[in-house]
Design a protein around this motif. Structure first.
Motif, PDB file in Angstrom:
ATOM      1  N   GLU A  55       0.853  -1.185   0.000  1.00 52.76           N
ATOM      2  CA  GLU A  55       0.000   0.000   0.000  1.00 52.76           C
ATOM      3  C   GLU A  55       0.888   1.235   0.000  1.00 52.76           C
ATOM      4  OE1 GLU A  55      -3.454  -0.160   2.305  1.00 52.76           O
ATOM      5  OE2 GLU A  55      -3.732   2.014   2.446  1.00 52.76           O
ATOM      6  N   ILE A  56       0.491   2.242  -0.746  1.00 47.61           N
ATOM      7  CA  ILE A  56       1.251   3.489  -0.830  1.00 47.61           C
ATOM      8  C   ILE A  56       0.493   4.572  -0.068  1.00 47.61           C
ATOM      9  CG2 ILE A  56       2.051   5.304  -2.395  1.00 47.61           C
ATOM     10  CD1 ILE A  56       2.369   3.068  -4.506  1.00 47.61           C
ATOM     11  N   LEU A  57       1.206   5.243   0.840  1.00 46.16           N
ATOM     12  CA  LEU A  57       0.569   6.292   1.644  1.00 46.16           C
ATOM     13  C   LEU A  57       1.302   7.607   1.400  1.00 46.16           C
ATOM     14  CD1 LEU A  57      -1.234   7.392   3.934  1.00 46.16           C
ATOM     15  CD2 LEU A  57       0.361   6.382   5.577  1.00 46.16           C
ATOM     16  N   GLY A  58       0.598   8.583   0.841  1.00 48.68           N
ATOM     17  CA  GLY A  58       1.179   9.907   0.615  1.00 48.68           C
ATOM     18  C   GLY A  58       0.830  10.812   1.782  1.00 48.68           C
ATOM     19  N   VAL A  59       1.824  11.507   2.325  1.00 51.21           N
ATOM     20  CA  VAL A  59       1.569  12.437   3.425  1.00 51.21           C
ATOM     21  C   VAL A  59       1.806  13.857   2.930  1.00 51.21           C
ATOM     22  CG1 VAL A  59       2.270  13.177   5.734  1.00 51.21           C
ATOM     23  CG2 VAL A  59       2.278  10.733   5.148  1.00 51.21           C
ATOM     24  N   GLY A  60       0.839  14.729   3.149  1.00 48.44           N
ATOM     25  CA  GLY A  60       1.026  16.133   2.756  1.00 48.44           C
ATOM     26  C   GLY A  60      -0.300  16.809   2.495  1.00 48.44           C
ATOM     27  N   LEU A  72      -5.066  19.358  -0.940  1.00 47.12           N
ATOM     28  CA  LEU A  72      -5.589  20.621  -1.461  1.00 47.12           C
ATOM     29  C   LEU A  72      -5.482  20.702  -2.983  1.00 47.12           C
ATOM     30  CD1 LEU A  72      -4.150  23.143   1.165  1.00 47.12           C
ATOM     31  CD2 LEU A  72      -6.508  22.328   0.942  1.00 47.12           C
ATOM     32  N   GLY A  73      -4.834  19.676  -3.561  1.00 45.04           N
ATOM     33  CA  GLY A  73      -4.694  19.696  -5.011  1.00 45.04           C
ATOM     34  C   GLY A  73      -3.606  20.631  -5.494  1.00 45.04           C
ATOM     35  N   GLN A  74      -2.740  21.075  -4.582  1.00 42.98           N
ATOM     36  CA  GLN A  74      -1.669  21.984  -4.998  1.00 42.98           C
ATOM     37  C   GLN A  74      -0.577  21.237  -5.749  1.00 42.98           C
ATOM     38  OE1 GLN A  74      -0.793  23.571  -1.157  1.00 42.98           O
ATOM     39  NE2 GLN A  74      -2.254  25.251  -1.348  1.00 42.98           N
ATOM     40  N   ILE A  75      -0.386  19.978  -5.422  1.00 43.84           N
ATOM     41  CA  ILE A  75       0.515  19.151  -6.215  1.00 43.84           C
ATOM     42  C   ILE A  75      -0.186  17.835  -6.518  1.00 43.84           C
ATOM     43  CG2 ILE A  75       2.667  20.126  -5.270  1.00 43.84           C
ATOM     44  CD1 ILE A  75       2.945  17.565  -3.603  1.00 43.84           C
ATOM     45  N   GLY A 108       9.551  13.068   0.529  1.00 41.27           N
ATOM     46  CA  GLY A 108       8.546  13.444  -0.471  1.00 41.27           C
ATOM     47  C   GLY A 108       9.138  13.948  -1.769  1.00 41.27           C
ATOM     48  N   VAL A 109      10.323  14.503  -1.710  1.00 41.93           N
ATOM     49  CA  VAL A 109      10.941  15.057  -2.924  1.00 41.93           C
ATOM     50  C   VAL A 109      11.159  13.925  -3.929  1.00 41.93           C
ATOM     51  CG1 VAL A 109      12.942  16.290  -3.848  1.00 41.93           C
ATOM     52  CG2 VAL A 109      12.085  16.829  -1.545  1.00 41.93           C
ATOM     53  N   PRO A 110      10.535  14.029  -5.114  1.00 45.45           N
ATOM     54  CA  PRO A 110      10.519  12.896  -6.038  1.00 45.45           C
ATOM     55  C   PRO A 110      11.898  12.286  -6.321  1.00 45.45           C
ATOM     56  CG  PRO A 110       8.938  14.527  -6.750  1.00 45.45           C
ATOM     57  CD  PRO A 110       9.676  15.138  -5.586  1.00 45.45           C
ATOM     58  N   ALA A 111      12.901  13.106  -6.560  1.00 44.57           N
ATOM     59  CA  ALA A 111      14.220  12.539  -6.899  1.00 44.57           C
ATOM     60  C   ALA A 111      14.796  11.744  -5.722  1.00 44.57           C
ATOM     61  CB  ALA A 111      15.183  13.643  -7.312  1.00 44.57           C
TER      62      ALA A 111
END
Ligand code: ATP
Ligand code: MG
Length: 421
Positions: A6-11, A16-19, A153-156
């Motif tokens: 399972e993937i959990l994104g925090v932010g 808010l749809g900002q990213i 969180g930073v993609p790279a």
């Protein structure tokens, strides 16, 4: 062995749809590639109780939870606090991370804000994944019946830790060797590919078939799991042949090469040189071709002839063509291709002209594209009508032009014109 992930994104910015949650998209694709099953995506804001609850829910239904975001030094970065809370332990400062962080700042030549030391705090029972990029260490812990990976969180930075640590661990855990082959196709829509491969897609679990459309191309990924690489490769073989046969001339590689790599290789094999006359794409096709190392072995050069005057004065397109059918026409594309071939003393001349939009150009509606190919003995022109914005028109025109060269060099049939002059 089935591994459920399972993937959990925090932010809060995700909520808010900002990213956009591009981390989840990328991770899902990579995880599928190593043969584990991603069963849920979850996103939660920067709120301690809700992050803990989200982690607990993920851990209750998955074997592995990959969490991204909230590992930075600022007060809203609380993912590690949430892990401590889930583990019901305290945090201790890890001296080796502290030293690593201090060293990083010495290298940067800046004083380190003391708050950054929060990144050296590790919940008791968790292990550290040291970063190669950035400064946020990742964490691994077993909690609530699952293994949790906490990544920046930073993609790279996230990708680096996934590739170096998480993906190899999970592939091993799935008890399997994973072999993937990627076929790439041009000039065929995703829905057409889906239709052609429908029964294979549904019938085949190992090897599995997946497809992805991007930038006008369709990629078909075949993935097999087996005890050894050799067995996995053997499993893929017949499916690869079946898929290739069904998609036919549209397949330009079975080894995940880019179209410009394939075109370059074919030109080099044939000992031929190409020159390009670009209007619509402003040099974009030459840019793509020259991305490949060694392009000078087959690429003579390109002329960007954007105005009617440049087409006439630099390339020798006749005034009669410009006044008659116009700059966006089959006749103009043919003249451009022949003239650029002679101008550069090349074997193959390629040309692109069109109306990228948003407005009509030279009497042609936005989205009209003409591509010319002149190889002396073989001459072709192809018209396309591309919908969508300016960039899409230019991108798909470039792709179609390179594919026209590829089909010519491979002696394959050409997709028909869909615009008639
Ligand atoms: P930092 O050290 O930069 O604070 P972090 O691990 O705390 O990193 P976040 O603060 O949550 O991570 O996010 C850092 C940046 O990474 C965000 O501003 C955003 O641009 C990007 N990012 C975070 N989560 C995602 C995501 N799920 N998908 C794509 N980008 C993301
Ligand atoms: Mg942050």
């Amino acid at each position: 062995l089935r591994v459920r992930v399972e993937i959990l994104g925090v932010g809060t910015e995700l909520l808010l749809g900002q990213i956009a949650n591009t981390n989840a998209r990328w991770m899902s694709e990579e995880l599928a590639g190593v043969g584990v099953d991603v069963e849920h995506h979850q996103v939660v804001g920067d709120n301690l109780d809700r992050i803990v609850a989200a982690m607990a829910l993920s851990a209750s239904r998955a074997d592995v939870v990959v969490v991204t975001g909230g590992l930075g030094p600022t007060p809203d970065d609380i993912t590690r606090d949430a892990l401590a809370s889930l583990l019901d332990t305290a945090m201790v400062r890890d001296p080796s991370i502290e030293e690593f962080l201090r060293h990083r700042f010495v290298e940067l030549g800046r004083p380190m804000p003391e708050a950054n030391l929060r990144q050296a705090d590790v919940p008791i029972g968790a292990h550290v994944i040291m970063p190669r990029l950035g400064s946020a260490p990742g964490l691994v812990a077993d909690a609530a019946g699952a293994r949790l990976y906490l990544l920046p969180g930073v993609p790279a930075e996230m990708r680096e830790m996934m590739t170096s640590t998480v993906l190899p661990e999970l592939a091993g855990r799935a008890g399997a060797r994973i072999v993937s082959r990627v076929l790439r196709c041009a000039e065929i829509g995703e829905s057409r590919v889906a239709e052609i491969l429908d029964d294979l897609f549904h019938a085949s679990a190992n090897p599995s078939v997946a497809y992805l459309a991007s930038d006008g191309e369709v990629k078909v990924r075949l993935t097999a799991k087996a005890a050894t690489d050799a067995e996995a490769t053997l499993l893929i073989g017949p499916l690869l042949e079946a898929v290739r046969a069904r998609l036919g001339d549209a397949v330009f590689t079975t080894a995940d090469e880019s179209l410009e790599q394939v075109v370059g290789r074919r030109l080099e094999e044939a000992g031929r040189h190409i020159a390009i006359a670009e209007s619509l794409t402003g040099g974009g096709v030459a840019t793509r071709l020259t991305r490949v190392p060694g392009a000078s072995r087959y690429f003579r050069g390109a002329a960007v002839v954007y105005s009617a005057e440049a087409k006439r004065d630099v390339l020798g397109v006749s005034q009669a063509t410009l006044d008659g059918p116009g700059a966006v026409s089959e006749a103009c594309a043919r003249e451009m291709a022949g003239n650029v071939r002679r101008l550069f003393d090349a074997d193959v001349g390629l040309s692109l002209t069109g109306a990228a939009g948003p407005d009509a150009h030279a009497g042609a509606p936005a989205g009209t594209v003409w591509i010319g190919l002149d190889a002396g003995d073989e001459r072709r022109a192809r018209g396309l009508r591309v919908s969508g914005g300016r960039e899409r028109v230019r991108r798909l025109a470039g792709l179609a032009a390179l594919d026209l060269v590829r089909r010519h060099l491979e002696g394959r049939s050409l997709p028909g014109s869909d615009v008639h002059a």
